[in-house]
Design a protein around this motif. Structure first.
Motif, PDB file in Angstrom:
ATOM      1  N   ILE A   1       0.837  -1.202   0.000  1.00 18.38           N
ATOM      2  CA  ILE A   1       0.000   0.000   0.000  1.00 18.38           C
ATOM      3  C   ILE A   1       0.872   1.252   0.000  1.00 18.38           C
ATOM      4  O   ILE A   1       0.619   2.218  -0.719  1.00 18.38           O
ATOM      5  N   SER A   2       1.926   1.234   0.800  1.00 15.81           N
ATOM      6  CA  SER A   2       2.822   2.390   0.890  1.00 15.81           C
ATOM      7  C   SER A   2       3.537   2.645  -0.429  1.00 15.81           C
ATOM      8  O   SER A   2       3.764   3.794  -0.815  1.00 15.81           O
ATOM      9  N   ARG A   3       3.885   1.574  -1.151  1.00 12.19           N
ATOM     10  CA  ARG A   3       4.634   1.703  -2.401  1.00 12.19           C
ATOM     11  C   ARG A   3       3.735   1.888  -3.617  1.00 12.19           C
ATOM     12  O   ARG A   3       4.188   2.326  -4.670  1.00 12.19           O
ATOM     13  N   ASN A   4       2.456   1.516  -3.483  1.00 12.18           N
ATOM     14  CA  ASN A   4       1.525   1.650  -4.602  1.00 12.18           C
ATOM     15  C   ASN A   4       0.232   2.282  -4.095  1.00 12.18           C
ATOM     16  O   ASN A   4      -0.694   1.588  -3.675  1.00 12.18           O
TER      17      ASN A   4
ATOM     18  N   GLU B   1      11.727 -14.706  -4.328  1.00 15.10           N
ATOM     19  CA  GLU B   1      11.972 -13.656  -5.322  1.00 15.10           C
ATOM     20  C   GLU B   1      10.706 -12.828  -5.550  1.00 15.10           C
ATOM     21  O   GLU B   1      10.766 -11.602  -5.670  1.00 15.10           O
ATOM     22  N   ALA B   2       9.562 -13.515  -5.612  1.00 13.33           N
ATOM     23  CA  ALA B   2       8.292 -12.806  -5.822  1.00 13.33           C
ATOM     24  C   ALA B   2       7.964 -11.902  -4.637  1.00 13.33           C
ATOM     25  O   ALA B   2       7.554 -10.752  -4.812  1.00 13.33           O
ATOM     26  N   LEU B   3       8.167 -12.412  -3.416  1.00 17.77           N
ATOM     27  CA  LEU B   3       7.927 -11.591  -2.226  1.00 17.77           C
ATOM     28  C   LEU B   3       8.811 -10.344  -2.236  1.00 17.77           C
ATOM     29  O   LEU B   3       8.357  -9.238  -1.943  1.00 17.77           O
ATOM     30  N   GLY B   4      10.078 -10.531  -2.589  1.00 21.85           N
ATOM     31  CA  GLY B   4      11.001  -9.400  -2.634  1.00 21.85           C
ATOM     32  C   GLY B   4      10.620  -8.391  -3.700  1.00 21.85           C
ATOM     33  O   GLY B   4      10.681  -7.179  -3.467  1.00 21.85           O
ATOM     34  N   LEU B   5      10.204  -8.879  -4.879  1.00 25.18           N
ATOM     35  CA  LEU B   5       9.838  -7.978  -5.976  1.00 25.18           C
ATOM     36  C   LEU B   5       8.618  -7.143  -5.625  1.00 25.18           C
ATOM     37  O   LEU B   5       8.606  -5.925  -5.801  1.00 25.18           O
ATOM     38  N   PHE B   6       7.576  -7.793  -5.088  1.00 22.78           N
ATOM     39  CA  PHE B   6       6.326  -7.080  -4.818  1.00 22.78           C
ATOM     40  C   PHE B   6       6.428  -6.140  -3.623  1.00 22.78           C
ATOM     41  O   PHE B   6       5.629  -5.211  -3.493  1.00 22.78           O
ATOM     42  N   GLN B   7       7.389  -6.361  -2.755  1.00 19.47           N
ATOM     43  CA  GLN B   7       7.558  -5.464  -1.618  1.00 19.47           C
ATOM     44  C   GLN B   7       8.569  -4.346  -1.918  1.00 19.47           C
ATOM     45  O   GLN B   7       8.875  -3.550  -1.040  1.00 19.47           O
ATOM     46  N   SER B   8       9.046  -4.305  -3.164  1.00 23.04           N
ATOM     47  CA  SER B   8       9.968  -3.229  -3.552  1.00 23.04           C
ATOM     48  C   SER B   8       9.363  -2.511  -4.755  1.00 23.04           C
ATOM     49  O   SER B   8       8.168  -2.234  -4.774  1.00 23.04           O
ATOM     50  N   HIS B   9      10.169  -2.209  -5.764  1.00 23.46           N
ATOM     51  CA  HIS B   9       9.674  -1.463  -6.923  1.00 23.46           C
ATOM     52  C   HIS B   9       8.612  -2.211  -7.706  1.00 23.46           C
ATOM     53  O   HIS B   9       7.822  -1.603  -8.434  1.00 23.46           O
TER      54      HIS B   9
ATOM     55  N   ILE C   1       4.195  -1.997 -10.537  1.00 23.78           N
ATOM     56  CA  ILE C   1       3.799  -2.551 -11.833  1.00 23.78           C
ATOM     57  C   ILE C   1       2.522  -3.380 -11.724  1.00 23.78           C
ATOM     58  O   ILE C   1       1.923  -3.738 -12.737  1.00 23.78           O
ATOM     59  N   LEU C   2       2.075  -3.678 -10.499  1.00 22.72           N
ATOM     60  CA  LEU C   2       0.787  -4.345 -10.331  1.00 22.72           C
ATOM     61  C   LEU C   2      -0.341  -3.440 -10.807  1.00 22.72           C
ATOM     62  O   LEU C   2      -1.453  -3.890 -11.064  1.00 22.72           O
ATOM     63  N   ASP C   3      -0.044  -2.148 -10.948  1.00 25.83           N
ATOM     64  CA  ASP C   3      -0.990  -1.140 -11.424  1.00 25.83           C
ATOM     65  C   ASP C   3      -1.379  -1.293 -12.887  1.00 25.83           C
ATOM     66  O   ASP C   3      -2.466  -0.914 -13.289  1.00 25.83           O
TER      67      ASP C   3
ATOM     68  N   LEU D   1      13.972  -7.813 -12.199  1.00 26.31           N
ATOM     69  CA  LEU D   1      14.240  -7.822 -10.756  1.00 26.31           C
ATOM     70  C   LEU D   1      15.081  -6.620 -10.347  1.00 26.31           C
ATOM     71  O   LEU D   1      14.949  -6.101  -9.237  1.00 26.31           O
ATOM     72  N   ASN D   2      15.957  -6.165 -11.264  1.00 23.07           N
ATOM     73  CA  ASN D   2      16.779  -4.992 -10.978  1.00 23.07           C
ATOM     74  C   ASN D   2      16.004  -3.687 -11.113  1.00 23.07           C
ATOM     75  O   ASN D   2      16.256  -2.722 -10.390  1.00 23.07           O
ATOM     76  N   TYR D   3      15.046  -3.681 -12.049  1.00 23.77           N
ATOM     77  CA  TYR D   3      14.368  -2.418 -12.349  1.00 23.77           C
ATOM     78  C   TYR D   3      13.058  -2.705 -13.085  1.00 23.77           C
ATOM     79  O   TYR D   3      12.968  -2.589 -14.294  1.00 23.77           O
ATOM     80  N   SER D   4      12.035  -3.019 -12.311  1.00 24.68           N
ATOM     81  CA  SER D   4      10.763  -3.420 -12.924  1.00 24.68           C
ATOM     82  C   SER D   4      10.064  -2.282 -13.657  1.00 24.68           C
ATOM     83  O   SER D   4       9.180  -2.509 -14.476  1.00 24.68           O
ATOM     84  N   TYR D   5      10.450  -1.028 -13.387  1.00 29.57           N
ATOM     85  CA  TYR D   5       9.811   0.113 -14.048  1.00 29.57           C
ATOM     86  C   TYR D   5       9.981   0.056 -15.562  1.00 29.57           C
ATOM     87  O   TYR D   5       9.265   0.761 -16.290  1.00 29.57           O
ATOM     88  N   VAL D   6      10.912  -0.752 -16.036  1.00 28.95           N
ATOM     89  CA  VAL D   6      11.105  -0.895 -17.477  1.00 28.95           C
ATOM     90  C   VAL D   6       9.817  -1.396 -18.132  1.00 28.95           C
ATOM     91  O   VAL D   6       9.578  -1.161 -19.325  1.00 28.95           O
TER      92      VAL D   6
END
Length: 369
Positions: free
Chosen positions: A207-210, A238-246, A250-252, A284-289
């Motif tokens: 919630i804080s990140r999105n 890996e999935a837990l780490g990805l969704f709790q970071s950047h 992208i779930l948006d 994993l390094n930069y999901s904003y791509v």
């Protein structure tokens, strides 16, 4: 936590009584739901014009308001002036969100009290209304707003994040509490499916990140989680780490856009000799791509490759793609003029701040001399 919520409710109930004569109308009350073909209320239009309201803007945004016979523009103006708003600010608020003049004074007082339990001062609330009138006036259901604030506080959402939600994603507070609860339950379920042992923290972090998570459908979020895990062949950790970071942001994306962008990136990297591991590492390094269109992504990658950068280097330092194509080209030209060797010195210089980049160029220039 219970004490915080009780204090919040107590402070709302302490709202001082309003004078009975706080209602101001542009004309005598009649039917609130006049058909759209009815002409504009002339006395209302004249009143708004004298207040400095941009009538053309109001007509474009919510034309039906100007046909109403029961409005509260004078009461709204008095109320906002009492909170420190200037006449020009009030006119701008009405111009951009005309429905604000349909809110009664008791409603405004109650809503202001709710907001002031999140914000530190009247001036701060006025500042937000100046930037985004919709965030305050969009919903008319104060009880629902109160229930949503209490619910989010019960999750451990900080006052700072409540502040951000109200200003950035106000539709969160127009949702029914049940709808927001459904999203929280989904996020907790995702955490459990991925083997997480702290669903409360997982949910609060996303919630804080999105901030837009509550105005998306649970079906979209669930489908995107499954798509990313499957396409990237992610382990649970890996999935837990990805969704709790950047990766939370992208779930948006709409499901179709995410699917299309994933496939476009996979094809482009494949054409450059990169395999599944590179594809996974880059996200994993930069999901904003994944927010980038395939055309824009290809242009930036081609520009870097033409300058002597290897695809594998971009995979490891993908934040360079966050810069505009113009900025990337300008930096490459300036580095090329100094004979910079990307194979020898790497590409970290390309994704540095403007100040650091210029400092790096100055050092390289002094060496040349």
């Amino acid at each position: 936590m219970a004490q915080r919520i009780l204090y919040f409710l107590w402070s709302v109930r302490r709202c001082p009584p309003l004078p009975a004569a706080s209602r101001f109308c542009s004309s005598k009350p009649t039917d609130l739901s006049l058909p759209p073909e009815n002409p504009e209320n002339e006395s209302l239009v004249e009143n708004l014009s004298s207040m400095g309201v941009d009538l053309e803007s109001a007509r474009r945004r919510q034309p039906g308001v100007l046909r109403r016979h029961l409005t509260n523009e004078e009461g709204l103006a008095l109320f906002l002036r009492s909170k420190g708003a200037e006449p020009e600010t009030i006119a701008s608020i009405i111009s951009r969100f005309p429905r604000s003049i349909t809110r009664t004074c008791p409603h405004l007082e109650e809503r202001w009290t709710l907001w002031r339990n999140v914000f530190q001062s009247d001036r701060e609330v006025v500042g937000i209304l100046t930037r985004s009138p919709e965030s305050f006036f969009r919903s008319s259901d104060n009880k629902n707003l109160e229930q949503n604030i209490v619910f989010l506080m019960s999750l451990g959402i900080t006052r700072k994040d409540l502040h951000r939600l109200l200003t950035t994603a106000p539709r969160t507070f127009s949702n029914s509490v049940e709808l927001n609860q459904n999203m929280v339950e989904l996020l907790r379920d995702v955490c459990a499916r991925l083997g997480g042992n702290d669903p409360q923290t997982f949910t609060r972090t996303i919630i804080s990140r999105n901030l837009y998570i509550f105005i998306r459908s649970t079906n979209r979020i669930s489908a995107n989680v499954d798509l990313l895990k499957r396409n990237l062949n992610l382990s649970n950790s890996e999935a837990l780490g990805l969704f709790q970071s950047h990766g939370a942001q992208i779930l948006d994306l709409s499901h179709e856009s995410l699917k299309r962008n994933l496939e476009s990136l996979r094809r482009k990297l494949g054409s450059l000799g990169c395999g599944a591991d590179h594809f996974k590492a880059m996200i994993l390094n930069y999901s904003y791509v994944l927010f980038m269109s395939s055309e824009r992504l290809n242009q930036k990658l081609d520009c870097l490759l033409e300058a002597g950068v290897r695809a594998e280097q971009v995979v490891l330092k993908p934040k360079v793609l966050d810069f505009s194509l113009v900025s990337i080209r300008q930096r490459l030209i300036r580095l090329n003029q100094l004979g910079y060797d990307f194979q020898k010195s790497g590409i970290a210089v390309l994704d540095s701040s403007k100040k650091r980049f210029n400092a790096k160029l100055a050092r390289l220039g002094s060496r040349e001399e």
